[in-house]
Scaffold this motif. Structure first.
Motif, short mmCIF file in Angstrom:
data_model
loop_
_atom_site.label_atom_id
_atom_site.label_comp_id
_atom_site.label_asym_id
_atom_site.label_seq_id
_atom_site.Cartn_x
_atom_site.Cartn_y
_atom_site.Cartn_z
N ALA A 76 21.80 -12.60 -30.50
CA ALA A 76 21.38 -14.01 -30.51
C ALA A 76 21.68 -14.65 -31.86
O ALA A 76 22.18 -15.77 -31.94
CB ALA A 76 19.90 -14.11 -30.18
N SER A 77 21.38 -13.92 -32.95
CA SER A 77 21.60 -14.45 -34.31
C SER A 77 23.09 -14.68 -34.57
O SER A 77 23.49 -15.72 -35.08
CB SER A 77 21.06 -13.46 -35.35
OG SER A 77 19.70 -13.19 -35.15
N ALA A 78 23.90 -13.68 -34.22
CA ALA A 78 25.33 -13.75 -34.50
C ALA A 78 26.03 -14.81 -33.65
O ALA A 78 26.87 -15.57 -34.15
CB ALA A 78 25.98 -12.38 -34.28
N LEU A 79 25.69 -14.86 -32.36
CA LEU A 79 26.34 -15.84 -31.49
C LEU A 79 25.96 -17.26 -31.89
O LEU A 79 26.80 -18.17 -31.90
CB LEU A 79 26.00 -15.59 -30.02
CG LEU A 79 26.81 -16.45 -29.03
CD1 LEU A 79 28.30 -16.10 -29.09
CD2 LEU A 79 26.30 -16.30 -27.62
N ALA A 80 24.68 -17.45 -32.25
CA ALA A 80 24.23 -18.78 -32.70
C ALA A 80 24.98 -19.18 -33.97
O ALA A 80 25.38 -20.33 -34.13
CB ALA A 80 22.73 -18.76 -32.92
N ASP A 81 25.19 -18.22 -34.89
CA ASP A 81 25.97 -18.50 -36.10
C ASP A 81 27.41 -18.89 -35.73
O ASP A 81 27.97 -19.83 -36.29
CB ASP A 81 26.00 -17.27 -37.02
CG ASP A 81 24.81 -17.21 -37.97
OD1 ASP A 81 23.97 -18.13 -37.94
OD2 ASP A 81 24.73 -16.24 -38.75
N ALA A 86 16.89 -23.69 -34.93
CA ALA A 86 15.82 -24.37 -34.19
C ALA A 86 16.39 -25.32 -33.14
O ALA A 86 15.72 -25.70 -32.18
CB ALA A 86 14.92 -25.13 -35.16
N ASP A 87 17.68 -25.71 -33.31
CA ASP A 87 18.33 -26.64 -32.37
C ASP A 87 18.90 -25.94 -31.13
O ASP A 87 19.43 -26.59 -30.24
CB ASP A 87 19.46 -27.40 -33.09
CG ASP A 87 20.53 -26.45 -33.63
OD1 ASP A 87 20.21 -25.28 -33.94
OD2 ASP A 87 21.69 -26.87 -33.75
N LYS A 88 18.79 -24.61 -31.05
CA LYS A 88 19.45 -23.89 -29.95
C LYS A 88 18.46 -23.35 -28.92
O LYS A 88 18.63 -22.26 -28.37
CB LYS A 88 20.32 -22.77 -30.51
CG LYS A 88 21.45 -23.32 -31.37
CD LYS A 88 22.51 -22.31 -31.69
CE LYS A 88 23.67 -22.93 -32.44
NZ LYS A 88 23.25 -23.58 -33.70
N THR A 89 17.43 -24.14 -28.64
CA THR A 89 16.39 -23.68 -27.71
C THR A 89 16.95 -23.39 -26.32
O THR A 89 16.51 -22.44 -25.66
CB THR A 89 15.25 -24.72 -27.61
OG1 THR A 89 15.84 -26.01 -27.46
CG2 THR A 89 14.39 -24.72 -28.86
N ALA A 90 17.93 -24.18 -25.88
CA ALA A 90 18.49 -23.96 -24.53
C ALA A 90 19.21 -22.61 -24.45
O ALA A 90 19.07 -21.88 -23.46
CB ALA A 90 19.46 -25.10 -24.18
N HIS A 128 14.59 -18.88 -35.91
CA HIS A 128 13.75 -20.05 -36.17
C HIS A 128 14.20 -20.81 -37.42
O HIS A 128 14.18 -22.04 -37.45
CB HIS A 128 12.27 -19.61 -36.31
CG HIS A 128 11.66 -19.18 -35.01
ND1 HIS A 128 11.89 -17.93 -34.46
CD2 HIS A 128 10.86 -19.83 -34.13
CE1 HIS A 128 11.23 -17.83 -33.30
NE2 HIS A 128 10.60 -18.97 -33.08
N ARG A 129 14.64 -20.08 -38.45
CA ARG A 129 15.08 -20.72 -39.70
C ARG A 129 16.38 -21.48 -39.55
O ARG A 129 16.51 -22.59 -40.02
CB ARG A 129 15.30 -19.64 -40.79
CG ARG A 129 14.08 -19.29 -41.58
CD ARG A 129 14.45 -18.57 -42.88
NE ARG A 129 15.23 -17.35 -42.72
CZ ARG A 129 14.73 -16.17 -42.36
NH1 ARG A 129 13.46 -16.05 -42.07
NH2 ARG A 129 15.52 -15.11 -42.29
N HIS A 130 17.35 -20.85 -38.89
CA HIS A 130 18.69 -21.42 -38.86
C HIS A 130 19.07 -22.12 -37.55
O HIS A 130 20.04 -22.88 -37.52
CB HIS A 130 19.73 -20.33 -39.14
CG HIS A 130 19.59 -19.69 -40.48
ND1 HIS A 130 19.66 -20.40 -41.66
CD2 HIS A 130 19.36 -18.40 -40.82
CE1 HIS A 130 19.50 -19.58 -42.68
NE2 HIS A 130 19.30 -18.35 -42.21
#
Length: 344
Positions: A75-80, A28-32, A24-26
């Motif tokens: 999820a955290s690592a891939l989004a980063d 928020a743009d990756k809802t899809a 949510h912090r980093h």
């Protein structure tokens, strides 16, 4: 001016109380992206990762479970990995332990959804079967210089304990200046009694960790192979460095062999994170090593791995710190102070 980078993905134990709310912090743009992961969790009758990340309270007993920790870390690592600054060119990807599964997705050998399926399946299987456990013990001194004699001594002790009746103990992960050992209760307890306490916290048991990367996980590997097909795997977009330090090159990867390694050797044999980082340095000589979030604990092991081979003249913790202060070589995206050095 492009900066070249080797991307390093973390494994279990990196999503802790401080990381609650990371998505949510980093991101928020990756809802899809997260909607796809949540759908898989719902189908499996599991709590959604966005709900887990958005919770108001953190409990170790819950969040250290394989079926909770693994998908959150993925999820955290891939989004980063998908949020790097435009001037960064990723020249190779590696990871620690479960981080190998994340590396496969970050490097294009698995789609984001298939990578999530692999991680969620394996994390859930590990938790359901929870065979054995893990502990961490250092062999390097406070200056980070490797002590090969001490390392050999500890591994010999582990082998001696493993040979005892009813005892299982083996190297799980070679982690910079640390050894992660895995075994059954008798094996782990025997090691704990045989070694001195270091820094008032080692040997340290890892909560809700199974005996990863040892033959104890053979049933988990077999079930993983049954549920996850080789068809999911494709040619990587960038070179991938595995837990033996071997490189899988784009356009030259046997995807059947990649599946076989990922759900075979990688699950039941020791994982050499140290060698993976050292080979990344020697083969690709990047401007930066970027450790994705969540957490910041893997940075130390990556730095120790580089110091042990005297990378760019660094042979001690002091050398590394001086180099970092001058021009950072290692960036942890999970560190609020460093994140802006790599994130777009």
């Amino acid at each position: 001016m492009t900066r070249t980078a080797v991307l390093i993905c973390p494994g279990r134990g990196t999503y802790n109380k401080a990381e609650l709310g990371y998505l949510h912090r980093h991101h928020a743009d990756k809802t899809a992206l997260f909607a796809g992961f949540d759908a898989q969790r719902r189908e499996a009758g599991q709590e959604e990762i966005t709900a887990l990340d958005g919770a108001t309270r953190f409990s170790v007993s819950k969040y250290s479970r394989g079926d909770i920790a693994s998908p959150l870390i993925y999820a955290s690592a891939l989004a980063d990995a998908q949020s790097l600054a435009e001037d960064i060119e990723v020249v190779a990807v590696t990871g620690n332990s479960m981080g190998w599964y994340i590396a496969l997705a970050a490097g294009g050998a698995l789609s984001a959804d298939d990578g999530f399926k692999v991680v969620n399946t394996m994390g859930t299987l590990m938790q359901e079967q929870l065979i054995g456990g893990q502990l961490v013990y250092p062999f390097a001194g406070p200056d980070w210089q490797g002590d090969p004699a001490r390392k050999a001594e500890l591994l010999a002790l582990a082998a001696e304990i493993d040979a005892r009746d009813g005892h299982d103990l083996a190297l799980s992960i070679d982690l910079g200046g640390m050894l992660v050992l895995a075994g059954n209760e008798a094996g782990l307890a025997a090691f704990e009694t045989a070694v001195p306490v270091v820094e008032e916290r080692f040997p340290m048991r890892l909560a809700n960790h199974a005996g990863f990367h040892t033959s104890l996980q053979a049933p988990v590997a077999a079930e993983g192979r049954r549920r996850l097909t080789a068809e999911m795997f494709t040619q990587p977009d960038v070179p991938l460095i595995d837990g033996r330090g071997q490189i899988w090159w784009p356009g030259a990867t046997d995807t059947q062999a990649l599946w076989d390694y990922t759900l075979g050797h990688q699950v039941v044999e020791p994982y050499d994170f140290t060698l993976a980082v050292q080979n990344a340095a020697h083969e690709f000589a990047p401007d930066l090593f970027i450790v994705t979030g969540p957490g910041t604990t893997l940075g130390g092991a990556a730095a120790q791995s580089l110091v042990q081979v005297g990378w760019q003249g660094m042979t001690s913790k002091a050398d590394f710190k001086a180099r970092q202060a001058e021009a950072p070589l290692l960036v942890s995206m999970g560190d609020a102070g460093q994140r802006s050095l790599a994130a777009g």
